[in-house]
Design a protein around this motif. Structure first.
Motif, mmCIF file in Angstrom:
data_model
loop_
_atom_site.group_PDB
_atom_site.id
_atom_site.type_symbol
_atom_site.label_atom_id
_atom_site.label_comp_id
_atom_site.label_asym_id
_atom_site.label_seq_id
_atom_site.Cartn_x
_atom_site.Cartn_y
_atom_site.Cartn_z
ATOM 1 N N GLU A 185 0.824 -1.204 0.000
ATOM 2 C CA GLU A 185 0.000 0.000 0.000
ATOM 3 C C GLU A 185 0.861 1.258 0.000
ATOM 4 O O GLU A 185 0.494 2.262 -0.615
ATOM 5 N N GLN A 202 -6.609 1.340 -13.628
ATOM 6 C CA GLN A 202 -5.401 2.001 -13.164
ATOM 7 C C GLN A 202 -4.863 1.340 -11.899
ATOM 8 O O GLN A 202 -3.650 1.144 -11.749
ATOM 9 N N GLU A 203 -5.743 0.961 -10.982
ATOM 10 C CA GLU A 203 -5.301 0.336 -9.740
ATOM 11 C C GLU A 203 -4.621 -1.004 -10.022
ATOM 12 O O GLU A 203 -3.612 -1.340 -9.378
ATOM 13 N N GLU A 204 -5.140 -1.754 -10.976
ATOM 14 C CA GLU A 204 -4.516 -3.027 -11.328
ATOM 15 C C GLU A 204 -3.122 -2.806 -11.910
ATOM 16 O O GLU A 204 -2.176 -3.541 -11.601
ATOM 17 N N GLN A 245 -3.140 9.861 -9.968
ATOM 18 C CA GLN A 245 -4.078 8.769 -9.767
ATOM 19 C C GLN A 245 -5.511 9.295 -9.866
ATOM 20 O O GLN A 245 -5.819 10.385 -9.387
ATOM 21 N N MET A 255 1.758 1.779 -3.609
ATOM 22 C CA MET A 255 0.633 2.128 -4.483
ATOM 23 C C MET A 255 0.134 3.544 -4.252
ATOM 24 O O MET A 255 -0.491 4.143 -5.126
ATOM 25 N N VAL A 300 -10.788 3.609 -12.989
ATOM 26 C CA VAL A 300 -10.120 3.539 -11.688
ATOM 27 C C VAL A 300 -9.626 2.129 -11.423
ATOM 28 O O VAL A 300 -8.486 1.919 -10.986
ATOM 29 N N VAL A 301 -10.472 1.137 -11.698
ATOM 30 C CA VAL A 301 -10.107 -0.261 -11.464
ATOM 31 C C VAL A 301 -8.911 -0.651 -12.326
ATOM 32 O O VAL A 301 -7.964 -1.294 -11.863
ATOM 33 N N LEU A 319 -1.161 -0.198 -11.287
ATOM 34 C CA LEU A 319 -0.295 0.242 -10.199
ATOM 35 C C LEU A 319 0.118 -0.926 -9.310
ATOM 36 O O LEU A 319 1.265 -0.994 -8.855
ATOM 37 N N ARG A 320 -0.809 -1.841 -9.073
ATOM 38 C CA ARG A 320 -0.499 -2.993 -8.238
ATOM 39 C C ARG A 320 0.596 -3.845 -8.894
ATOM 40 O O ARG A 320 1.550 -4.281 -8.241
ATOM 41 N N GLY A 377 -8.375 7.982 -8.517
ATOM 42 C CA GLY A 377 -9.026 7.998 -7.215
ATOM 43 C C GLY A 377 -10.523 7.754 -7.286
ATOM 44 O O GLY A 377 -11.137 7.796 -8.358
ATOM 45 N N GLU A 378 -11.104 7.487 -6.140
ATOM 46 C CA GLU A 378 -12.544 7.266 -6.039
ATOM 47 C C GLU A 378 -13.268 8.607 -5.870
ATOM 48 O O GLU A 378 -12.724 9.559 -5.342
#
Length: 286
Positions: free
Chosen positions: A128, A157-159, A137, A131, A154-155, A161-162, A139-140
């Motif tokens: 975390e 981008q988060e994948e 980013q 990330m 968002v989903v 970044l992970r 963001g929500e």
């Protein structure tokens, strides 16, 4: 320049340089240097901590900044990175003045730093911590939560970044700590985490404030290896460290500060043989 070294945008007709970090370093001018400091000064009341410091850091280099305690090294770092506003002088990043900008604004432009005491987010996991670092980013938000297309962005981008965070953890060989809370790590592991988090910001210039302080020899070697790997990829480092063996054996150029001023600059050999530096800092044993 050959066609293989240049990509041309078909619509704009503009050429994008594909030079290597070494070639870019050879082409740089004073206005295009990654980091340039001119006449930097900082006063705290009647005390002058930094007194007219000027120096340049070349692209793709590992430059050392040394000096006795109280020489003004950390204050210089703080002025460059926006922690302190300079009393006088100017700081330039890639020819653009960044003097007096807030730390987050300077970081967004590509200049980031580590601290002598690592500043991890202790109640977040190692993964975390990484990330959270990247810029821009999505963001929500309330709107993104109800509009499927925006939420998908968002989903996605988060994948991404992970995946990138895992790759970075593997590069620093701390992927086995990904789910551990950052506050539970050892001092050396926190230094590796801080370096990994810095890398997640896509920096051009990295200021390292005693990255090896309190690190055991095994982790010290690992950190130095990672720094050299990154330098070979074109990253630029300015490095404060008290271990003279580390400085002399790893830095192409060394800047010596004393009483808030630059006392000398040069290669390791130049600094070893500089009588002023020996008298003020290194001692006869060097």
């Amino acid at each position: 320049m050959s066609e293989s070294e240049t990509e041309v945008d078909a619509e704009s007709g503009e050429a994008e340089s594909m030079d290597s970090p070494v070639e870019r370093a050879a082409q740089q001018t004073p206005t295009s240097l990654p980091l340039r400091v001119e006449g930097l000064a900082k006063q705290f009341g009647g005390i002058t901590a930094v007194d007219g410091v000027s120096f340049e850091v070349e692209a793709g280099s590992l430059t050392g900044l040394i000096g006795p305690n109280g020489a003004g090294k950390s204050t210089t770092f703080n002025c460059i990175t926006g922690v302190h506003e300079p009393t006088a002088g100017n700081v330039y990043l890639n020819g653009e003045e960044i003097t007096g900008l807030a730390p987050y604004e300077i970081a967004q432009r590509g200049l980031v730093r580590t601290f002598q005491i690592a500043r991890e987010l202790s109640e977040m996991t190692v993964l975390e911590n990484l990330m959270l670092a990247p810029k821009h980013q999505l963001g929500e938000s309330a709107i993104r939560s109800v509009l499927p297309g925006l939420r998908d962005d968002v989903v996605d981008q988060e994948e991404e970044l992970r995946e990138r965070a895992w790759e970075t953890l593997e590069f620093f060989e701390i992927d086995h700590l990904a789910t551990e809370y950052a506050g539970t790590l050892s001092g050396g592991q926190r230094k590796l985490l801080e370096m990994a988090r810095v890398l997640m910001t896509d920096p051009e210039v990295v200021l390292l404030d005693e990255p090896l302080a309190g690190v055991n020899p095994t982790l010290e070697e690992k950190l130095l290896d990672r720094i050299h790997d990154l330098r070979a990829e074109g990253y630029t480092f300015l490095f404060v460290e008290h271990d003279m063996d580390v400085i002399m054996n790893n830095c192409e150029r060394i800047i010596v500060m004393h009483q808030g001023r630059v006392l000398a600059e040069g290669t390791a050999e130049d600094i070893r043989n500089n009588e002023q530096v020996i008298e003020a800092y290194l001692g006869e044993d060097i």
